[in-house]
Design an enzyme around this catalytic site. Structure first.
Site, PDB file in Angstrom:
ATOM      1  N   LYS A  14     -46.359  26.447 -26.463  1.00 14.19           N
ATOM      2  CA  LYS A  14     -46.090  27.841 -27.153  1.00 14.19           C
ATOM      3  C   LYS A  14     -45.255  27.552 -28.332  1.00 14.19           C
ATOM      4  O   LYS A  14     -45.688  28.219 -29.462  1.00 14.19           O
ATOM      5  CB  LYS A  14     -45.248  28.566 -26.083  1.00 14.19           C
ATOM      6  CG  LYS A  14     -44.759  29.736 -26.691  1.00 14.19           C
ATOM      7  CD  LYS A  14     -43.517  30.485 -25.804  1.00 14.19           C
ATOM      8  CE  LYS A  14     -42.316  30.164 -25.506  1.00 14.19           C
ATOM      9  NZ  LYS A  14     -41.137  30.614 -26.549  1.00 14.19           N
ATOM     10  N   ASN A  15     -44.142  26.671 -28.426  1.00 16.08           N
ATOM     11  CA  ASN A  15     -43.454  26.777 -29.685  1.00 16.08           C
ATOM     12  C   ASN A  15     -43.976  26.139 -30.875  1.00 16.08           C
ATOM     13  O   ASN A  15     -43.522  25.708 -31.849  1.00 16.08           O
ATOM     14  CB  ASN A  15     -42.062  26.172 -29.037  1.00 16.08           C
ATOM     15  CG  ASN A  15     -41.399  27.240 -28.488  1.00 16.08           C
ATOM     16  OD1 ASN A  15     -41.731  28.497 -28.475  1.00 16.08           O
ATOM     17  ND2 ASN A  15     -40.093  26.860 -27.763  1.00 16.08           N
ATOM     18  N   CYS A  74     -35.987  35.980 -25.880  1.00 14.47           N
ATOM     19  CA  CYS A  74     -34.859  35.876 -24.757  1.00 14.47           C
ATOM     20  C   CYS A  74     -33.522  35.975 -24.687  1.00 14.47           C
ATOM     21  O   CYS A  74     -33.047  35.432 -25.681  1.00 14.47           O
ATOM     22  CB  CYS A  74     -35.177  34.263 -24.015  1.00 14.47           C
ATOM     23  SG  CYS A  74     -36.869  33.900 -23.439  1.00 14.47           S
ATOM     24  N   ARG A 125     -27.763  34.319 -30.754  1.00 15.18           N
ATOM     25  CA  ARG A 125     -28.931  33.891 -31.561  1.00 15.18           C
ATOM     26  C   ARG A 125     -29.009  34.528 -32.917  1.00 15.18           C
ATOM     27  O   ARG A 125     -29.821  35.328 -33.395  1.00 15.18           O
ATOM     28  CB  ARG A 125     -30.079  34.511 -30.857  1.00 15.18           C
ATOM     29  CG  ARG A 125     -30.228  33.710 -29.661  1.00 15.18           C
ATOM     30  CD  ARG A 125     -31.721  33.847 -29.006  1.00 15.18           C
ATOM     31  NE  ARG A 125     -32.573  32.580 -29.345  1.00 15.18           N
ATOM     32  CZ  ARG A 125     -33.803  32.444 -28.621  1.00 15.18           C
ATOM     33  NH1 ARG A 125     -34.365  33.281 -27.818  1.00 15.18           N
ATOM     34  NH2 ARG A 125     -34.248  31.575 -29.171  1.00 15.18           N
ATOM     35  N   ASP A 178     -34.030  24.157 -22.534  1.00 15.11           N
ATOM     36  CA  ASP A 178     -35.091  25.080 -21.944  1.00 15.11           C
ATOM     37  C   ASP A 178     -35.555  24.437 -20.667  1.00 15.11           C
ATOM     38  O   ASP A 178     -35.926  24.863 -19.726  1.00 15.11           O
ATOM     39  CB  ASP A 178     -36.359  24.921 -22.807  1.00 15.11           C
ATOM     40  CG  ASP A 178     -36.373  25.960 -23.915  1.00 15.11           C
ATOM     41  OD1 ASP A 178     -35.356  26.511 -23.974  1.00 15.11           O
ATOM     42  OD2 ASP A 178     -36.963  25.752 -24.900  1.00 15.11           O
ATOM     43  N   ARG A 197     -44.868  35.361 -20.894  1.00 11.31           N
ATOM     44  CA  ARG A 197     -44.433  35.195 -22.317  1.00 11.31           C
ATOM     45  C   ARG A 197     -44.830  33.772 -22.687  1.00 11.31           C
ATOM     46  O   ARG A 197     -45.265  33.403 -23.767  1.00 11.31           O
ATOM     47  CB  ARG A 197     -43.097  35.278 -22.564  1.00 11.31           C
ATOM     48  CG  ARG A 197     -42.913  36.853 -22.849  1.00 11.31           C
ATOM     49  CD  ARG A 197     -41.707  37.289 -23.440  1.00 11.31           C
ATOM     50  NE  ARG A 197     -41.510  36.228 -24.508  1.00 11.31           N
ATOM     51  CZ  ARG A 197     -40.305  35.739 -25.272  1.00 11.31           C
ATOM     52  NH1 ARG A 197     -39.178  36.176 -24.531  1.00 11.31           N
ATOM     53  NH2 ARG A 197     -40.391  35.220 -26.274  1.00 11.31           N
TER      54      ARG A 197
END
Ligand code: EPU
Length: 423
Positions: A27-28, A122, A127, A311, A404
């Site tokens: 994903k990232n 998230c 952040r 993560d 997601r």
């Protein structure tokens, strides 16, 4: 928001899951390649894209900007930005994913201005985006806030020497993409080193960029006039998905082969699992885990790459509930990433949350199935693992937060005999 739930039958601590499970594209990494489409004069192709909600969101965000996004096969997309794109990121989508901030760099570099609201994603801590704004200013941009919007504009950007206060992953990617088309040399000190950053830099370099040092703490970017795509971006396999599956295998696997992954991106995690007693065999592209009689406690501190990724902290906490002795977690990256532990406590785990960064987990304890909400993507997967080792049935709501980032996770877990249904 109710958006489907998983119903999972627990295995009561038995290590019975077996078979092969393949890891999808990261994903990232894919999200950042989608953002890079804005920088190219011609279209780009992205392969091995995971079929997840965040990809849908970034595609919609890009379409709003005027980028043509076409899915050409199950896992491949073509994107073309024809120039003169919209410079305002659509709020409703941008607020749903942190990676939206990464689009700000390419838009600013191409169009000289960009506006966006605080990115979402998230809920795992504050952040902030101060590193992005300070860095844009160093490169000659003006930044201001108008209501909820940040407005960044520059008559002319220039290369700059930028020292990050913290090695931020998305800031490194964003500033790398800003620097690529900015006259002069941009140097990022204390940059993040994650493999997704290296994949992005390699792709940009193949298109004519001059980036050196990606994957180290000092990245040097010489601005070029334009980029032209020469080869597709091949999304690397997702190291977080592979790591989470390895943890799942260590707690409830009989013999699980995690294929299509890159174990070299998970060295520190695999070392931790071996020290906890997991029975692991690695090849170049797979990790095979066979059941071991018992697991020992662990002491982990999350860290930027190559350390233990934040993560993977929540799946590791589930493993710790099954390990003998006192385990320790020190979450160093985010200050809101231990809240999910309260749910594990309600399942019967023996956990003391010392402060927003530290927890002590004593094991082994048997967990009871429960009805719960997925609070965020990674904790959502941790709840699936907890539900699989628990006694009885668990129901996980709000699985949007799992979709997601993990492609059809229930179908893939059923291939290794997990009893999990989407309702
Ligand atoms: N930070 C600041 N100011 C900034 C930016 C970051 O203080 O302007 C701080 C953060 O608050 C945090 C630290 O820097 O304490 C590091 O955060 P980083 O910026 O590296 O995180 P990120 O770029 O927002 C990416 C991943 C996360 C992953 C982290 C850490 C993406 C889209 N997200 O986030 O992935 O946890 O790096 O590795 O790449 C996920 O996929 O579920 C996820 C949360």
């Amino acid at each position: 928001m109710e958006n489907g739930k998983f119903v999972i039958q627990g295995l009561e601590g038995q290590k019975v899951l077996e078979g092969k499970i393949s890891v999808r594209g990261a994903k990232n990494a894919a999200l950042k390649a989608f953002a890079a489409s804005i920088l190219f004069d011609d279209g780009i192709q992205i392969d091995n894209v995971p079929f997840i909600k965040d990809i849908e969101s970034v595609s919609n965000l890009l379409k709003h900007l005027g980028v043509h996004v076409n899915q050409i096969s199950e896992r491949s997309f073509k994107l073309k930005s024809s120039g003169g794109i919209n410079t305002d990121l659509a709020d409703d989508i941008a607020k749903s994913l942190r990676a939206s901030i990464v689009l700000s760099g390419p838009i600013l570099a191409k169009e000289g201005k960009v506006s966006f609201s605080h990115p979402g994603g998230c809920v795992i801590g504050e952040r902030p985006i101060d590193i992005f704004l300070e860095s844009f200013e160093k490169m000659g941009a003006n930044t201001r806030k108008d209501g909820e919007k940040y407005i960044v504009s520059a008559a002319k950007l220039h290369g700059a020497e930028i020292i990050f206060k913290i090695p931020s992953v998305t800031a490194t990617e964003t500033l790398m993409m800003t620097g690529v088309l900015t006259p002069g040399t941009t140097i990022l000190h204390n940059a993040a080193c994650e493999p997704e950053i290296v994949a992005l830099a390699d792709f940009l370099n193949a298109g004519g960029a001059e980036i050196n040092g990606a994957g180290t703490h000092n990245v040097v970017i010489k601005g070029v006039d334009s980029l032209r795509s020469r080869k597709p971006f091949l999304t690397p396999s997702d190291r977080i998905e592979a790591g989470s599956l390895a943890i799942l295998a260590a707690v409830c696997g009989k013999d699980i082969d995690i294929i299509d992954c890159q174990p070299e991106h998970l060295k520190v995690l695999l070392r931790a699992l071996v020290s906890a007693g997991a029975n692991i065999q690695e090849t170049g592209k797979s990790i095979r885990i066979k059941s071991s009689p018992s697991l020992r406690s662990l002491d982990i501190k999350t860290h930027e790459y190559p350390g233990i990724p934040t993560d993977l902290q929540s799946p590791l906490a589930v493993l710790m509930t099954q390990a003998t002795g006192k385990s320790f977690i020190f979450e160093t990256i985010f200050e809101g990433r231990l809240n999910y532990l309260n749910e594990l406590i309600r399942m019967g785990a023996d956990i003391t949350i010392c402060d927003p960064h530290r927890a002590i987990i004593s094991g082994p304890t048997s967990l009871r199935g429960r009805e719960m909400e997925s609070p965020d993507l990674r904790a959502g997967l941790a709840f699936i693992i907890a539900a699989l080792i628990a006694k009885g049935e668990s129901i996980i709501h709000n699985i949007y937060n799992i979709d997601r980032g993990y492609e059809n996770i229930e179908e893939r877990l059923r291939l290794i005999n997990a009893d999990i249904k989407r309702v």
